[in-house]
Scaffold this motif. Structure first.
Motif, PDB file in Angstrom:
ATOM      1  N   ALA A  90       0.835  -1.205   0.000  1.00  0.00           N
ATOM      2  CA  ALA A  90       0.000   0.000   0.000  1.00  0.00           C
ATOM      3  C   ALA A  90       0.869   1.254   0.000  1.00  0.00           C
ATOM      4  O   ALA A  90       0.551   2.258  -0.628  1.00  0.00           O
ATOM      5  N   GLU A  91       1.997   1.206   0.731  1.00  0.00           N
ATOM      6  CA  GLU A  91       2.817   2.406   0.868  1.00  0.00           C
ATOM      7  C   GLU A  91       3.961   2.427  -0.122  1.00  0.00           C
ATOM      8  O   GLU A  91       4.861   3.238  -0.029  1.00  0.00           O
ATOM      9  N   GLN A  92       3.884   1.538  -1.088  1.00  0.00           N
ATOM     10  CA  GLN A  92       5.001   1.442  -2.022  1.00  0.00           C
ATOM     11  C   GLN A  92       5.191   2.753  -2.789  1.00  0.00           C
ATOM     12  O   GLN A  92       4.228   3.402  -3.184  1.00  0.00           O
ATOM     13  N   LEU A  93       6.452   3.134  -2.982  1.00  0.00           N
ATOM     14  CA  LEU A  93       6.782   4.361  -3.690  1.00  0.00           C
ATOM     15  C   LEU A  93       6.991   4.053  -5.150  1.00  0.00           C
ATOM     16  O   LEU A  93       7.792   3.191  -5.495  1.00  0.00           O
ATOM     17  N   ASP A  94       6.252   4.743  -5.980  1.00  0.00           N
ATOM     18  CA  ASP A  94       6.430   4.514  -7.407  1.00  0.00           C
ATOM     19  C   ASP A  94       7.501   5.465  -7.926  1.00  0.00           C
ATOM     20  O   ASP A  94       7.259   6.631  -8.184  1.00  0.00           O
ATOM     21  N   VAL A  95       8.722   4.924  -8.042  1.00  0.00           N
ATOM     22  CA  VAL A  95       9.837   5.795  -8.429  1.00  0.00           C
ATOM     23  C   VAL A  95       9.791   6.171  -9.903  1.00  0.00           C
ATOM     24  O   VAL A  95      10.560   7.016 -10.353  1.00  0.00           O
ATOM     25  N   THR A  96       8.875   5.574 -10.653  1.00  0.00           N
ATOM     26  CA  THR A  96       8.808   5.938 -12.071  1.00  0.00           C
ATOM     27  C   THR A  96       7.930   7.152 -12.308  1.00  0.00           C
ATOM     28  O   THR A  96       7.914   7.716 -13.390  1.00  0.00           O
ATOM     29  N   LEU A  97       7.184   7.612 -11.255  1.00  0.00           N
ATOM     30  CA  LEU A  97       6.347   8.807 -11.412  1.00  0.00           C
ATOM     31  C   LEU A  97       7.238  10.027 -11.609  1.00  0.00           C
ATOM     32  O   LEU A  97       8.217  10.196 -10.889  1.00  0.00           O
TER      33      LEU A  97
END
Ligand code: ZN
Length: 353
Positions: A90-97
């Motif tokens: 749920a708290e995963q960071l989407d580094v591709t944003l």
């Protein structure tokens, strides 16, 4: 009895399989391993059993109890892992944003012009000399050949500073031009070697202040860049050459310059230098008011009185000086129509440069 224990174990393990929350897990523990659970009742009944059956039932009951406790621990552990995994996902960071761009500042348009002027004169061998903004009447006027009551002072209404003492004819004021820096620089250079003062080649940039009626053309503060070259055998030809070179480096190789006679107390002879309009190439346009020329700077040969006030013997040394208004030059280059924009701190103006 052994049959009953198998059934207890089977049902309890089956129920445990379907449990997904911590609270229901605790309910299962109470129902299965709690004081009044069927399993515990088996232990309670051991005493009333026939002696020969007791060891087998007791052993089996203990086995079931351990098995259920182990299953409970395993299930609890599995639930903890699942909860953790969910939280991580749920708290995963989407580094591709793509990131949100931060607001980036930029240099003030007058500063951009100043830096360009510094670079051009730097390439020609001039150094930057910073002088003070609070001056005495002596440096701001008298040593530059403006005696008290000289009519040229009329052009430079001043902000005087209340020092609490009567300083007579030498009050303290905000400098009205960068020219007092000429005296300070020459005195500093010549003090090191009064008999043979070294040549001077400097520009003196900085803020100046005049008591003006503020309008689209006049502000009470503005930036000047003064230039000063002093040495032996310096002529008006050197001044013209340097100013023409400056014009070409600023507006392009084709740009012509012209000099018109003028008057300043601290130069003799004095001139206004006009640069050919960079916009229309001399054809005539609104920026140059259809003359083909832009008034860019005032200049002249340093007055002998000023040279000698700076510690340079005018019989041996000559020099030239010039002054450029940084805002005025910026206004011409960007077709800015109102000098008040420079200090208005309006982002709609500043963000255009
Ligand atoms: Zn023009």
């Amino acid at each position: 009895m052994l049959e009953q224990l198998n059934q207890i174990e089977g049902e309890a393990l089956a129920a445990l399989e379907g449990i997904a929350g911590d609270e229901r897990l605790e309910g299962w523990r109470v129902a299965t391993l709690g004081r009044s659970s069927p399993l515990m009742q088996v232990f309670d009944q051991l005493g009333q059993m026939p002696k020969e059956e007791r060891p087998a039932v007791g052993r089996r009951a203990n086995e079931v109890k351990r098995a259920l406790e182990a299953a409970l621990a395993e299930r609890a552990d599995a639930l903890r892992q699942a909860t953790l995994l969910r939280a991580l996902q749920a708290e995963q960071l989407d580094v591709t944003l793509p990131g949100r761009p931060g607001a980036r500042g930029r240099l003030h348009p007058a500063t951009q012009t100043l830096r360009q002027i510094y670079r051009i004169f730097g390439e020609m061998g001039f150094q930057i000399y910073r002088s003070r903004e609070v001056e005495t009447d002596e440096y701001n006027f008298q040593l530059l050949n403006f005696p008290p009551n000289h009519p040229a002072r009329e052009m430079q209404d001043s902000y005087y500073i209340d020092t609490g003492t009567d300083r007579g004819e030498n009050p303290v004021l905000l400098r009205t031009h960068t020219s007092p820096g000429q005296i300070r620089a020459m005195r500093e250079y010549s003090a090191a070697n009064p008999d043979n003062p070294p040549p001077v080649r400097i520009i003196l940039p900085g803020m100046c202040y005049r008591y003006e009626q503020i309008s689209a053309r006049y502000e009470i503060q503005f930036t000047q860049v003064e230039g000063l070259a002093v040495g032996e055998h310096i002529t008006f030809g050197d001044l013209k050459g340097t100013m023409s070179d400056f014009a070409r480096r600023l507006f392009g190789q084709q740009v012509r310059t012209r000099f018109r006679a003028s008057h300043f107390p601290f130069t003799e002879p004095s001139a206004e230098a006009d640069f050919e309009c960079f916009l229309c190439g001399g054809e005539g346009c609104p920026v140059c008011k259809y003359t083909g020329w832009l008034e860019i700077l005032g200049c002249g040969m340093v007055h002998p009185v000023v040279l000698s006030n700076g510690g340079y013997d005018p019989r041996r040394y000559t020099g030239y000086a010039f002054g450029i208004g940084a805002e005025r030059l910026t206004m011409l280059r960007h077709r800015i129509e109102d000098i008040r924009y420079f200090w208005g701190n309006d982002l709609r103006f500043l963000e255009q440069f």
